[in-house]
Design an enzyme around this catalytic site. Structure first.
Site, PDB file in Angstrom:
ATOM      1  N   ARG A 282       0.830  -1.035   0.029  1.00  0.00           N
ATOM      2  CA  ARG A 282       0.138  -0.506  -0.057  1.00  0.00           C
ATOM      3  C   ARG A 282       1.546   1.139   0.172  1.00  0.00           C
ATOM      4  NH1 ARG A 282      -3.659  -2.553  -1.398  1.00  0.00           N
ATOM      5  NH2 ARG A 282      -6.020  -2.817  -0.792  1.00  0.00           N
ATOM      6  N   ASP A 306       4.185   0.342  -7.635  1.00  0.00           N
ATOM      7  CA  ASP A 306       2.757  -0.179  -8.430  1.00  0.00           C
ATOM      8  C   ASP A 306       1.935   0.520  -7.438  1.00  0.00           C
ATOM      9  OD1 ASP A 306       0.935  -2.059  -9.664  1.00  0.00           O
ATOM     10  OD2 ASP A 306       0.710  -2.658  -8.158  1.00  0.00           O
ATOM     11  N   GLU A 311      -2.613   9.006  -3.985  1.00  0.00           N
ATOM     12  CA  GLU A 311      -2.495   7.667  -4.876  1.00  0.00           C
ATOM     13  C   GLU A 311      -4.078   8.408  -5.649  1.00  0.00           C
ATOM     14  OE1 GLU A 311      -3.246   2.917  -5.591  1.00  0.00           O
ATOM     15  OE2 GLU A 311      -1.233   3.874  -4.747  1.00  0.00           O
ATOM     16  N   HIS A 330      -1.342   0.692  -9.712  1.00  0.00           N
ATOM     17  CA  HIS A 330      -1.609  -0.126  -8.605  1.00  0.00           C
ATOM     18  C   HIS A 330      -2.249  -0.984  -9.335  1.00  0.00           C
ATOM     19  CE1 HIS A 330      -3.531  -0.362  -4.788  1.00  0.00           C
ATOM     20  NE2 HIS A 330      -3.043  -1.277  -5.088  1.00  0.00           N
ATOM     21  N   SER A 332      -0.578  -4.073 -10.051  1.00  0.00           N
ATOM     22  CA  SER A 332       0.222  -5.417 -10.210  1.00  0.00           C
ATOM     23  C   SER A 332      -0.895  -7.251  -9.942  1.00  0.00           C
ATOM     24  CB  SER A 332       0.679  -5.795  -9.353  1.00  0.00           C
ATOM     25  OG  SER A 332      -0.163  -5.578  -7.551  1.00  0.00           O
ATOM     26  N   ALA A 333      -1.713  -6.306  -9.447  1.00  0.00           N
ATOM     27  CA  ALA A 333      -3.069  -8.249  -9.471  1.00  0.00           C
ATOM     28  C   ALA A 333      -4.148  -8.181 -10.798  1.00  0.00           C
ATOM     29  CB  ALA A 333      -4.308  -7.801  -7.968  1.00  0.00           C
TER      30      ALA A 333
END
Length: 369
Positions: A282, A306, A311, A330, A332-333
């Site tokens: 995070r 990431d 953010e 953000h 990467s998943a």
């Protein structure tokens, strides 16, 4: 291509029986070591499945066309209410369960009858943990580990091989020589990778780092135990010592009060000079100014981020201009594998909730993850 993917998803997600997991769910439980909660949900005095609200993300509706039918089958005779947008709060007044994204305004709109919330994502830092003393919260932890681990390794390889510089030169039609060929970070084999947060995601990163010939160390709060491919597992108070010995440091921590701002000036000062910093946890766990100072001084060789703080990162933020930094938004998943795993486990947890069994991926609301 997209139609082919849709057909693949439809074929891979099967409907569980009310008495047992689907073969896909059982395979995931074993592959990712998914854990059951400590008690069956039927032992809770408020357990009485009557109305389950499902706030389904648009990407799941589009990517998995049979998903809604699979959820309905898993719920059996218990009604599901499918909602989107602002209508979620209005439906929670008499609901006993919510499958969606846990946010304060949704929990505030619910009554005491709300017993179970399943969070689509792994992160629950926006969820009001104090509201779960008498409720059960589950999430998608471990399910995003494979994709995030591959993304982490991609950033590691790109930085170690000067790819940001080379890609920029490609855009200008330059055939670089000289310093571009030095590869000062060196080869990864034999280097030490420190994984800060050896949970489900951290374990997948460690596994891939080890496969590249790296020595893996890690920290975790719960114990000193870890898989065979991790050479040493330390507790949180050993972070600075281990950072001073690591060539690559990976932030795989959840966001809690204890981890907020953990990667600060003192941390980067303690890090091994010339180490690489990769962050997929995070953004608020890293002091951005301290990281930038460490990058500018050369104390940190480069960073793969990431997640950032703030953010999203403003367009004029100086981090964008640093040639030793890779920034991804953000994501990467993201990927087909993650969508598939999240879908399968959500269906399985719904089946377990209706049956009154112990749920998978129950969040420790005292710890915050």
């Amino acid at each position: 291509m997209r139609n082919i993917l849709l057909l693949i998803f439809t074929a891979l997600i099967s409907v569980p029986t009310l008495g047992s997991p689907s073969p896909e769910a059982q395979a995931l439980i074993e592959q990712l070591s998914l854990r059951e909660g400590p008690t069956p949900v039927r032992s809770h005095p408020n357990w009485a499945p009557k109305k389950i609200v499902v706030a389904m993300p648009a990407q799941l509706v589009q990517a998995v066309p049979g998903y809604k039918d699979a959820l309905l089958a898993a719920a059996g005779d218990v009604p599901l209410t499918f909602v989107t947008g602002e209508s979620v709060s209005a439906e929670l007044a008499d609901a006993d369960a919510l499958i969606g994204i846990c946010r304060p305004q949704l929990i505030e709109a619910a009554s005491d009858s709300l017993l179970w919330v399943h969070n689509w994502s792994a992160g629950v830092d926006r969820c009001p943990m104090e509201a779960f003393d008498n409720r059960v919260l589950s999430n998608s932890k471990r399910l995003m580990g494979p994709a995030i681990a591959e993304h982490t390794i991609a950033m590691l390889l790109a930085l170690s091989r000067n790819l940001p510089l080379l890609v920029a030169a490609q855009q200008d039609g330059q055939w670089l020589g000289g310093a571009a060929r030095n590869m000062p970070f060196g080869e990864l084999e034999g280097k030490t990778m420190l994984v800060v947060g050896l949970g489900g995601i951290g374990t997948e990163i460690a596994r891939r780092g080890h496969a590249l010939g790296m020595q893996i160390t890690a920290t975790r709060n719960s114990s000193r135990t870890g898989p065979d491919f991790v050479k040493y597992v330390g507790l949180g108070d050993e972070l600075h010592k281990l950072a001073g010995e690591a060539d690559v440091i990976v932030n795989a921590l959840p966001l809690t009060p204890a981890t907020t701002g953990l990667f600060n000036k003192a941390f980067f000062d303690a890090a091994k000079p010339g180490a690489m910093f990769l962050s997929i946890g995070r953004g608020k766990s890293t002091d951005t100014d301290a990281l930038m100072a460490a990058l500018e001084s050369g104390q940190i060789y480069g960073a793969g981020l990431d997640v950032t703080d703030p953010e999203p990162l403003p367009a004029d933020h100086p981090l964008w201009k640093m040639d030793n930094v890779i920034i991804t938004p953000h994501l990467s998943a993201s990927g087909a594998g993650t969508i598939k795993r999240v879908s399968i486990v959500t269906i399985e947890n719904l089946r377990r909730y209706v049956a009154g069994d112990a749920l998978l991926n129950v969040v420790n609301t005292q710890a915050g993850y």
